[in-house]
Scaffold this motif. Structure first.
Motif, mmCIF file in Angstrom:
data_model
loop_
_atom_site.group_PDB
_atom_site.id
_atom_site.type_symbol
_atom_site.label_atom_id
_atom_site.label_comp_id
_atom_site.label_asym_id
_atom_site.label_seq_id
_atom_site.Cartn_x
_atom_site.Cartn_y
_atom_site.Cartn_z
ATOM 1 N N PHE A 185 14.486 -6.873 20.323
ATOM 2 C CA PHE A 185 13.748 -5.639 20.038
ATOM 3 C C PHE A 185 12.972 -5.202 21.286
ATOM 4 O O PHE A 185 12.589 -6.028 22.116
ATOM 5 C CB PHE A 185 12.767 -5.859 18.883
ATOM 6 N N ASN A 186 12.690 -3.902 21.345
ATOM 7 C CA ASN A 186 11.951 -3.330 22.461
ATOM 8 C C ASN A 186 10.462 -3.321 22.073
ATOM 9 O O ASN A 186 9.970 -2.374 21.467
ATOM 10 C CB ASN A 186 12.496 -1.909 22.683
ATOM 11 N N ILE A 187 9.755 -4.394 22.432
ATOM 12 C CA ILE A 187 8.386 -4.585 21.939
ATOM 13 C C ILE A 187 7.392 -3.710 22.698
ATOM 14 O O ILE A 187 7.355 -3.729 23.933
ATOM 15 C CB ILE A 187 7.972 -6.071 22.067
ATOM 16 N N GLY A 188 6.578 -2.958 21.937
ATOM 17 C CA GLY A 188 5.491 -2.189 22.551
ATOM 18 C C GLY A 188 4.230 -3.034 22.602
ATOM 19 O O GLY A 188 3.666 -3.287 23.663
ATOM 20 N N SER A 189 3.794 -3.503 21.448
ATOM 21 C CA SER A 189 2.605 -4.363 21.376
ATOM 22 C C SER A 189 2.735 -5.268 20.160
ATOM 23 O O SER A 189 3.584 -5.045 19.290
ATOM 24 C CB SER A 189 1.341 -3.508 21.268
ATOM 25 N N VAL A 190 1.894 -6.298 20.146
ATOM 26 C CA VAL A 190 1.921 -7.243 19.019
ATOM 27 C C VAL A 190 0.502 -7.290 18.426
ATOM 28 O O VAL A 190 -0.296 -8.165 18.766
ATOM 29 C CB VAL A 190 2.360 -8.655 19.473
ATOM 30 N N PRO A 191 0.162 -6.335 17.571
ATOM 31 C CA PRO A 191 -1.218 -6.301 17.065
ATOM 32 C C PRO A 191 -1.567 -7.455 16.117
ATOM 33 O O PRO A 191 -2.744 -7.729 15.924
ATOM 34 C CB PRO A 191 -1.312 -4.951 16.356
ATOM 35 N N TYR A 192 -0.568 -8.097 15.548
ATOM 36 C CA TYR A 192 -0.884 -9.193 14.609
ATOM 37 C C TYR A 192 -0.007 -10.406 14.869
ATOM 38 O O TYR A 192 1.185 -10.277 15.172
ATOM 39 C CB TYR A 192 -0.655 -8.753 13.156
ATOM 40 N N ARG A 193 -0.610 -11.561 14.710
ATOM 41 C CA ARG A 193 0.155 -12.805 14.680
ATOM 42 C C ARG A 193 -0.643 -13.773 13.827
ATOM 43 O O ARG A 193 -1.866 -13.849 13.908
ATOM 44 C CB ARG A 193 0.397 -13.375 16.064
ATOM 45 N N TRP A 194 0.055 -14.455 12.971
ATOM 46 C CA TRP A 194 -0.635 -15.398 12.107
ATOM 47 C C TRP A 194 0.340 -16.465 11.611
ATOM 48 O O TRP A 194 1.553 -16.298 11.719
ATOM 49 C CB TRP A 194 -1.296 -14.690 10.931
ATOM 50 N N SER A 195 -0.205 -17.551 11.118
ATOM 51 C CA SER A 195 0.646 -18.555 10.472
ATOM 52 C C SER A 195 0.065 -18.868 9.110
ATOM 53 O O SER A 195 -1.106 -18.600 8.851
ATOM 54 C CB SER A 195 0.752 -19.828 11.316
ATOM 55 N N SER A 196 0.885 -19.410 8.235
ATOM 56 C CA SER A 196 0.376 -19.745 6.906
ATOM 57 C C SER A 196 1.149 -20.923 6.339
ATOM 58 O O SER A 196 2.174 -21.326 6.881
ATOM 59 C CB SER A 196 0.476 -18.546 5.963
ATOM 60 N N GLN A 197 0.615 -21.431 5.262
ATOM 61 C CA GLN A 197 1.131 -22.697 4.725
ATOM 62 C C GLN A 197 1.881 -22.506 3.407
ATOM 63 O O GLN A 197 1.509 -21.687 2.588
ATOM 64 C CB GLN A 197 -0.061 -23.624 4.491
ATOM 65 N N TYR A 198 2.931 -23.286 3.260
ATOM 66 C CA TYR A 198 3.621 -23.332 1.968
ATOM 67 C C TYR A 198 4.060 -24.765 1.717
ATOM 68 O O TYR A 198 4.018 -25.601 2.622
ATOM 69 C CB TYR A 198 4.818 -22.360 1.942
ATOM 70 N N TYR A 199 4.467 -25.045 0.499
ATOM 71 C CA TYR A 199 4.873 -26.412 0.144
ATOM 72 C C TYR A 199 6.345 -26.451 -0.252
ATOM 73 O O TYR A 199 6.788 -25.669 -1.092
ATOM 74 C CB TYR A 199 3.998 -26.949 -1.006
ATOM 75 N N GLU A 200 7.060 -27.364 0.379
ATOM 76 C CA GLU A 200 8.490 -27.522 0.115
ATOM 77 C C GLU A 200 8.663 -28.606 -0.949
ATOM 78 O O GLU A 200 8.181 -29.733 -0.766
ATOM 79 C CB GLU A 200 9.155 -27.947 1.426
ATOM 80 N N PRO A 201 9.308 -28.286 -2.076
ATOM 81 C CA PRO A 201 9.490 -29.308 -3.110
ATOM 82 C C PRO A 201 10.661 -30.227 -2.770
ATOM 83 O O PRO A 201 11.644 -29.778 -2.179
ATOM 84 C CB PRO A 201 9.802 -28.484 -4.357
#
Ligand code: FES
Length: 505
Positions: free
Chosen positions: A317-333
């Motif tokens: 992709f032709n990136i202009g800016s990256v205003p957000y970045r985050w990580s989050s948690q989930y549980y794998e059964p």
């Protein structure tokens, strides 16, 4: 609004809702729900509407956990694939779970219609694509599995993302929304129906007294007939801690220089896979791309993971800016299906919902339906299949051994394998590390101003050693996913106690 991490998600930015304080009195509730994410809020609303008097207790603020950090794909094509589920649970049960995913989307749509919720809900077509011969064969099997369980799908000659592919399939009737706009509308309806929410209330213990459960918390004691743990993994140490493995997933919100935003939900089939959607951001589109998942506490440099994801995005992709970045948690059964129902090894009034894999919006909603049915005595078609006490010695056995071996390794091995002698002064500003100092293991963090925070790295849940997450500035436990801030305070359970402070500078 706050969440269980340092980075800000697209959804929570600018979102600030105060929950009105309400006297709880001394009268027992019918149901206390611990955790105010999609599971707790949906369960609370359905039960309150069914005539139950409900209290939702939240350790921090509503939607503090994964519900504010999801990418909010509403999909019937689940992370744990239908061919896999057919093999482990049989075609009829795989069909049942596909029906459950459809029902979850119907319930969300019914709420949106009934309460006239403006939450950017849009129906979308989903795409899966392969990128080599081996994946072509895998995709063919996935398509067969989807058709077997009644998911409409067909081969596609195109995909909506500029990533090279060999074969692809498309499947209609998927959807996306803004999770917080939806959930805050449900909270509003829950409160309007007479429900109560108490924030900043950490549950410390639940005890039974004369058929009423007493919930001891940091803001007092509350009583109820039934308790629901809507906290991902429940507190204490029980069977589910050995059947669910915590993972983190990474997300970027990207503004593009051109207009190649995909008008669809798109997934590759790499392991771990990448996923794409578009959302609205300050009136213009934003590409949401996720992936690079890893087990919580198993990645030494989580900043590097964001860089890898951005490099991946930049190659297509032709990136202009990256205003957000985050990580989050989930549980794998361990066996591929979530655990929703009575908490094993307890009396008949303690419920739990966990192990959603990457399908939290779907299973959190379905859990609301199942738990409210179980508590009100209504038959539910999914309750037996998803019961946490299910015994499936064959289903998921390989996975179970793999996940469990990993947990056992951390239980007994970490103390011997922490890094060799380091001195606290060697920490760079903003860096955290488990170091050995004077023969003692110390979780040490130096803030950007040079102040050092030191903690005992032994997780109070069951004794594993926490690891530093440099992107979210948290201490993450690799065993069951408890997370702590730099002062040791609990960000997410199952731990109920903070990491012990050893002092600082
Ligand atoms: Fe269980 Fe840390 S979360 S030992």
């Amino acid at each position: 609004m706050n969440r269980d991490a340092f980075t800000t998600t697209l959804w929570q930015d600018g979102f600030n809702i105060r929950i009105p304080e309400k006297e709880t009195g001394n009268v027992p509730f019918d149901v206390i729900i611990v955790g105010a994410g999609i599971t707790g809020i949906t369960t609370g609303l359905l039960l309150q509407r069914a005539g139950k008097k409900c209290l939702i207790l939240e350790a921090h603020t509503v939607c503090f956990g994964t519900s504010s950090a999801t990418t909010a794909h509403l999909n019937t094509v689940l992370d744990n694939t239908y061919p896999g589920l057919i093999k482990k649970f049989g075609a009829n049960n795989a069909l049942l779970i596909a029906q459950g995913a459809k029902e979850a989307i119907h319930l969300i749509k019914a709420h949106i219609r009934h309460y006239q919720i403006d939450c950017d809900f849009e129906e979308k077509t989903g795409y899966l694509y392969a990128q080599n011969k081996k994946e072509d064969a895998e995709l063919e099997t996935l398509l067969e599995g989807m058709l077997t369980v009644g998911i409409e799908a067909a081969p596609s000659l195109t995909t909506p993302v500029p990533v090279p592919f060999t074969t692809a399939i498309r499947f209609p009737e998927q959807a996306q929304f803004h999770p917080l706009k939806y959930l805050f509308a449900l909270i509003h309806q829950f409160l309007a129906a007479g429900g109560t929410i108490r924030e900043a209330t950490m549950v410390q213990q639940v005890a039974e007294k004369e058929n009423v459960r007493e919930v001891f918390t940091t803001t007092g004691v509350y009583r109820a007939t039934d308790i629901v743990y809507a906290t991902h993994i429940p507190p204490g140490v029980n069977l589910l801690h050995f059947r669910c493995a915590p993972y983190r997933s990474y997300v970027l919100g990207i503004r593009l220089k051109d207009n190649s935003y995909p008008d669809a939900l798109v997934y590759d089939i790499e392991d771990p896979y990448h996923y794409f959607r578009t959302a609205r951001y300050q009136g213009t589109p934003l590409l949401i791309i996720g992936g690079c998942d890893h087990k919580t506490g198993h990645e030494v440099n989580t900043e590097q993971v964001f860089r890898e994801l951005e490099a991946y995005a930049a190659s297509y992709f032709n990136i202009g800016s990256v205003p957000y970045r985050w990580s989050s948690q989930y549980y794998e059964p361990a066996d591929g299906l979530p655990y929703i129902g009575l908490l094993p090894g307890n009396d008949d009034h303690l419920y739990v919902a966990t192990g959603y894999s990457g399908n939290g919006m779907i299973f959190g909603t379905l859990a609301g339906r199942i738990l409210s049915d179980l508590i009100t005595g209504v038959d539910n078609p999914y309750a037996d299949l998803l019961a946490p006490s299910r015994i499936k010695p064959v289903a998921g056995f390989t996975n179970f051994i793999k996940e469990n071996a990993d947990v056992v390794k951390h239980f007994i091995g970490d103390r011997l394998s922490v890094e060799t002698l380091e001195v606290l002064a060697a920490l760079a500003p903003g860096e955290g590390k488990v170091v050995k100092y004077d023969g003692q293991s110390i979780a040490a963090y130096k803030d950007p101003q040079g102040k050092i925070f030191t903690l005992d790295p032994v997780c109070p849940h069951a004794g594993c050693l926490v690891q530093w997450n440099n992107a979210e500035r948290s201490w993450d436990c690799p065993c069951h996913g408890s997370r702590f801030d730099v002062t040791g305070a609990v960000l997410s359970g199952p731990a109920q106690k903070a990491l012990e402070q050893l002092g600082g500078s």
